[in-house]
Design a protein around this motif. Structure first.
Motif, short mmCIF file in Angstrom:
data_model
loop_
_atom_site.label_atom_id
_atom_site.label_comp_id
_atom_site.label_asym_id
_atom_site.label_seq_id
_atom_site.Cartn_x
_atom_site.Cartn_y
_atom_site.Cartn_z
N ILE A 104 0.78 -1.29 0.02
CA ILE A 104 0.15 -0.03 -0.01
C ILE A 104 1.08 1.34 0.08
O ILE A 104 0.40 2.17 -0.70
N VAL A 105 1.81 1.16 0.67
CA VAL A 105 2.93 2.26 0.91
C VAL A 105 3.44 2.71 -0.52
O VAL A 105 3.36 3.76 -0.93
N GLU A 106 3.74 1.51 -1.40
CA GLU A 106 4.39 1.68 -2.56
C GLU A 106 3.46 2.38 -3.29
O GLU A 106 3.75 3.09 -4.35
N GLY A 107 2.19 1.61 -3.45
CA GLY A 107 1.38 1.84 -4.65
C GLY A 107 0.82 3.21 -4.41
O GLY A 107 0.26 3.96 -5.35
N SER A 108 0.88 3.64 -3.05
CA SER A 108 0.27 5.02 -2.75
C SER A 108 1.25 6.15 -2.62
O SER A 108 0.81 7.39 -2.55
N GLN A 109 2.61 5.73 -3.08
CA GLN A 109 3.78 6.66 -2.98
C GLN A 109 3.60 7.55 -1.56
O GLN A 109 3.54 8.69 -1.68
N ASN A 110 3.75 6.67 -0.60
CA ASN A 110 3.66 7.29 0.85
C ASN A 110 2.22 8.05 1.06
O ASN A 110 2.59 9.07 2.09
N GLY A 111 1.38 7.40 0.55
CA GLY A 111 0.10 8.30 0.96
C GLY A 111 -0.30 9.29 0.35
O GLY A 111 -1.38 9.71 0.33
N LYS A 112 0.29 9.64 -0.92
CA LYS A 112 -0.01 10.76 -1.66
C LYS A 112 -0.89 10.42 -2.73
O LYS A 112 -1.80 11.49 -3.02
N LYS A 113 -1.07 9.24 -2.98
CA LYS A 113 -1.99 8.88 -4.11
C LYS A 113 -2.91 7.81 -3.61
O LYS A 113 -2.74 7.06 -2.78
N MET A 114 -4.14 7.85 -4.25
CA MET A 114 -5.16 6.53 -4.07
C MET A 114 -4.41 5.36 -4.33
O MET A 114 -3.80 5.16 -5.60
N VAL A 115 -4.67 4.24 -3.73
CA VAL A 115 -4.34 2.82 -4.09
C VAL A 115 -5.41 2.38 -5.04
O VAL A 115 -6.38 2.87 -4.84
N ASP A 116 -4.94 1.30 -5.61
CA ASP A 116 -6.24 0.37 -6.31
C ASP A 116 -5.76 -1.11 -6.14
O ASP A 116 -4.80 -1.51 -5.76
N GLU A 117 -6.79 -2.00 -6.56
CA GLU A 117 -6.49 -3.36 -6.32
C GLU A 117 -5.13 -3.80 -7.04
O GLU A 117 -4.75 -4.83 -6.44
N GLY A 118 -4.80 -3.25 -7.88
CA GLY A 118 -3.76 -3.64 -8.56
C GLY A 118 -2.57 -3.69 -7.75
O GLY A 118 -1.71 -4.48 -7.69
N ASP A 119 -2.49 -2.50 -6.96
CA ASP A 119 -1.31 -2.25 -6.00
C ASP A 119 -1.43 -3.66 -4.82
O ASP A 119 -0.24 -3.93 -4.41
N LEU A 120 -2.44 -3.75 -4.44
CA LEU A 120 -2.66 -4.77 -3.25
C LEU A 120 -2.25 -6.02 -3.91
O LEU A 120 -1.87 -6.96 -3.21
N ARG A 121 -2.63 -6.30 -5.10
CA ARG A 121 -2.63 -7.76 -5.55
C ARG A 121 -0.79 -8.10 -5.67
O ARG A 121 -0.52 -9.14 -5.79
N LYS A 122 -0.33 -6.82 -5.80
CA LYS A 122 1.21 -7.10 -5.91
C LYS A 122 1.84 -7.76 -4.30
O LYS A 122 2.64 -8.50 -4.35
N TYR A 123 1.04 -7.40 -3.42
CA TYR A 123 1.30 -8.01 -2.12
C TYR A 123 1.10 -9.48 -2.26
O TYR A 123 1.95 -10.36 -1.72
N LEU A 124 -0.07 -9.94 -2.84
CA LEU A 124 -0.27 -11.35 -3.27
C LEU A 124 0.79 -12.04 -3.84
O LEU A 124 1.28 -13.12 -3.51
N GLU A 125 0.93 -11.20 -5.03
CA GLU A 125 2.20 -11.93 -5.74
C GLU A 125 3.42 -12.04 -5.12
O GLU A 125 3.99 -13.29 -5.14
N LYS A 126 3.82 -11.16 -4.31
CA LYS A 126 5.19 -11.31 -3.55
C LYS A 126 5.05 -12.50 -2.64
O LYS A 126 5.94 -13.22 -2.43
N TRP A 127 3.95 -12.45 -1.72
CA TRP A 127 3.80 -13.41 -0.84
C TRP A 127 3.78 -14.86 -1.37
O TRP A 127 4.55 -15.67 -0.86
N ASP A 128 2.99 -14.91 -2.63
CA ASP A 128 2.79 -16.31 -3.06
C ASP A 128 4.15 -16.90 -3.63
O ASP A 128 4.66 -17.84 -3.36
N LYS A 129 4.92 -15.91 -4.22
CA LYS A 129 6.23 -16.26 -4.76
C LYS A 129 7.54 -16.50 -3.60
O LYS A 129 8.02 -17.47 -3.63
N LYS A 130 7.20 -15.62 -2.52
CA LYS A 130 8.01 -15.96 -1.53
C LYS A 130 8.08 -17.30 -0.77
O LYS A 130 8.67 -17.96 -0.04
N TYR A 131 6.67 -17.42 -0.38
CA TYR A 131 6.43 -18.40 0.62
C TYR A 131 5.80 -19.74 0.06
O TYR A 131 5.49 -20.79 0.92
N TRP A 132 5.29 -19.72 -1.16
CA TRP A 132 4.74 -20.92 -1.71
C TRP A 132 5.57 -22.13 -1.42
O TRP A 132 5.08 -23.00 -1.07
N PRO A 133 6.84 -22.30 -1.63
CA PRO A 133 7.65 -23.46 -1.62
C PRO A 133 7.65 -23.96 -0.16
O PRO A 133 7.46 -25.08 0.25
#
Lengths: 248, 462
Positions: free
Chosen positions: B355-384
């Motif tokens: 959220i911090v990255e997607g909103s650039q420290n709170g200056k912009k609105m986030v959207d679903e795509g930004d939050l999906r990046k967290y899912l991507e990162k999580w699945d990639k890191k901890y799936w194994p």
């Protein structure tokens, strides 16, 4: 409820699981007798435990009768319970099998070690014992050499499978020869025949009964089930807007 | 090979299976308006305010998410219903958590450096000889850990609200806020609390296994295990044995698909067990666990009885619009060991970072795509990690012979080293290939022996 003092029941000198549960039964009528609990929890593997035979000193049937008569709670009945319930065998010493007692005719009899260990495990499965630090179990099944395992358990089955393979092989060689005129030497050179042979051998090993086929299919489902649960989040994504980049 | 009859694991399940993912998407609530998706660069700048994010639930997941967001300058609201909640929990945290989350060493009550695995036939194996002197598994009290993380978030600027989340109004248009309805407990208003609402731009659901946020976004259900635990105060001389040792009991009597444990806490031990498939028999399993540990907890007094659900796998939908689930609410508990604290905290942090990255420290609105990046990162890191533990559970917890083989294998030093390395540092480290081959051979050998013994056992009882 939170401060039920179990010290009274736990402090019984003998480690009779059964007696402790009887104490509980007085305060909480919901619990049934100890033996029933142990057996119910183990229903998966054990069937017909009443017919269980141990040719050592203990006999299970008098124990089960004893449990009914436990209402008297006389001291000697207690002792009979505790000594009868714990696994004991003259060859089981200090938490391991004394291998010297298994020597027959000057040679080590690994078969009887296997049978004795199986009996012990069976007994413990039916009447779980407390694990104590004073008498730890030191036995490791790796002490029995691998050829002993194969000879006893897997040899008859290997014989069966080899026999089946030989019969199928002979029959198919005959049929292929009849159909295509390729004799045995020609068949062994042909790639298609060799592939068919390989698949037949695998088939015989894996599919011993029709039940095995279902088991294998369920196994395949099971292996991929967890993956499907994780991918569920991503399935949702591909159904919505196209701008997003799909993932796996 | 086929003589090792593989009984399918979910044949043991009595309840019906989880609905397939495809069916859940068709029965789920579809938003009235499709969210307008665009890359973060073209998201509108928030003109006169910072981004507002609400976190429901103040456990490890909520606390670490709140800290990360507050540090970045985003207006954060942490809603927790019980600030002194003493949660039933194993309480084990890996070594890496202490470093990654800068935990002070005094919140760790005990350092476990030895573990004992006990098989159904009471073969006990000690593991932990390969641990280096600075390595340990930390045992914490949840109320202490949760409070610490929350207080740290508060220090960084988060608003901690003592309230119970009731429901959430979804925005009808993409740039409208989420309206949260909650009951605020304020002391002044008395025990009943007062209804309040809060408007935020994004929501993180960190409210645990029975998450209301998950219900609000129709995240779907998961299978869960019941963990039942009794805290027992044992005499001091017996407590010395558990000074830095934890025990794990496996067996059909203790649990058909999990394990029973004795974990040392600050001044007492927690004896418990869990199961997914036979939840009604949990009390029997608990009695069996106590029986197995009887000698060592003799003379103990039960001071507390508790139970809680443990998710078995992630919910079908972990994200919807600008609402994301983290921690137990998302279902991030590993199989085989049932570990959840570290993953909750880490997922909270990762989601907040996205959220911090997607909103650039709170200056912009986030959207679903930004939050999906967290899912991507999580699945990639901890799936194994999750997959390996799932395989281990399926192979080694399925029957008594498998459990015997499991305990036998744990005696091997290489196994111990690999297990602890992956547990303490949360990476599936590739080991030495030669040792791996030896391990594979030993595993097969153990399974072969255990199954041969099982055949003998079956022969004894026609």
């Amino acid at each position: 409820m939170a401060s039920i003092a179990i010290s009274a029941s736990l402090q019984k000198a003998c480690s009779s699981h059964h007696v402790a549960k009887k104490q509980h039964a007085q305060t909480k009528p919901a619990y049934s007798l100890g033996t029933k609990q142990a057996i119910d929890a183990v229903t998966i593997d054990v069937e017909g435990q009443k017919g269980f035979k141990i040719d050592e000193k203990d006999q299970p049937s008098p124990q089960i009768n004893n449990s009914e008569g436990l209402e008297d709670k006389s001291a000697n009945k207690l002792e009979i319970e505790s000594s009868a319930r714990k696994f004991s065998d003259e060859r089981w010493k200090n938490g391991t099998w004394d291998l010297n007692m298994f020597v027959r005719n000057g040679r080590m009899d690994w078969d009887s070690v296997t049978v004795a260990e199986a009996k012990r495990r069976k007994y413990l499965e039916m009447y779980p014992e407390t694990c104590s630090n004073q008498e730890p179990v030191q036995f490791r099944s790796s002490i029995v050499p691998c050829w002993a395992w194969f000879m006893r358990t897997y040899l008859p089955e290997a014989e069966l499978l080899n026999g089946r393979a030989a019969m199928i092989g002979f029959f198919s060689a005959y049929v292929v020869d009849g159909l295509t005129g390729m004799d045995l030497i020609g068949q062994t050179g042909n790639f298609i025949c060799k592939t068919a042979l390989f698949m037949t051998v695998i088939g015989i090993v894996l599919l011993r009964k029709t039940r095995d086929f279902d088991n294998l299919r369920k196994l395949a489902d099971e292996v991929t089930y967890y993956d499907k649960q994780w991918q569920a989040s991503w399935k949702d994504e591909t159904a919505s807007s196209s701008d997003k980049t799909g993932n796996s | 090979m086929s003589s090792i009859a593989f009984k399918p694991f979910h044949g043991l399940r009595r309840s019906s299976a989880v609905p397939t993912p495809t069916s859940t998407t068709t029965t789920l609530y579809k938003p009235a308006v499709k969210f307008h998706v665009s890359a973060a660069k073209t998201s509108p700048k928030l003109s006169n305010r910072n981004l507002r994010v609400a976190i429901i639930g103040g456990g490890p997941a909520g606390g670490s998410a709140a800290e990360t967001l507050a540090k970045a300058g985003i207006e954060t609201f942490l809603i927790e219903r019980k600030l002194d909640n003493c949660k039933p929990c194993g309480g084990a945290i890996p070594l890496c958590m202490v470093g990654e989350f800068d935990l002070p060493l005094d919140i760790i009550d005990r350092r476990v450096t030895k573990m004992k695995m006990i098989s159904p036939s009471n073969i006990a194996v000690d593991i932990g000889q390969t641990l280096k002197p600075h390595e340990y598994i930390g045992m914490v009290r949840r109320e202490v850990l949760d409070a610490y993380l929350r207080d740290r978030a508060k220090e960084n600027g988060a608003n901690v609200i003592n309230g119970l989340f009731l429901k959430m109004d979804m925005p009808k248009h993409w740039d409208e806020p989420y309206v949260l309805h909650y009951t605020e407990y304020d002391g002044k208003k008395g025990a009943m609390g007062a209804k309040a609402t809060l408007e935020v731009d994004a929501v993180i659901g960190a409210d645990g296994a029975n998450s209301r946020v998950a219900k609000a976004i129709n995240a779907g259900d998961y299978d869960y295990a019941i963990a039942f635990q009794e805290r027992i105060k044992i005499p001091d001389d017996k407590m010395v044995y558990y000074e830095n040792l934890a025990e794990m009991y496996v067996g059909d009597d203790v649990s058909p698909d999990f394990y029973g444990w004795v974990f040392p806490k600050c001044d007492h031990v927690a004896v418990g067990t869990g199961t997914v498939t036979h939840k009604n028999d949990i009390k029997k399993f608990q009695l069996a666990t106590r029986n197995r540990a009887k000698d060592k907890i003799l003379g103990g007094k039960i001071i507390r009885v508790e139970a809680h659900p443990i998710p078995e796998h992630p919910r079908p939908r972990r994200l919807s619009g600008r609402v994301a689930l983290v921690g137990d609410a998302a279902g991030y508990v590993t199989k085989c060991s049932g570990e959840g604290i570290y993953f909750a905290a880490k997922s909270g942090r990762m989601c907040a970072e996205a959220i911090v990255e997607g909103s650039q420290n709170g200056k912009k609105m986030v959207d679903e795509g930004d939050l999906r990046k967290y899912l991507e990162k999580w699945d990639k890191k901890y799936w194994p990690t999750y997959k390996v533990l799932d395989v281990l559970q399926k192979v080694f917890y399925r029957s008594n012979p498998a459990r015997e083989a499991f305990v036998e294998m744990c005696a091997d030093e290489y196994v111990q080293k690999m297990t602890f390395d992956s547990y303490l540092y949360k990476t599936v480290a590739p080991g030495n290939p030669l040792e791996d081959l030896k391990l594979a051979v030993n595993t097969i050998g153990s399974l072969v022996r255990a199954n041969a013994l099982r055949k003998e056992m079956e022969k004894l009882n026609v």
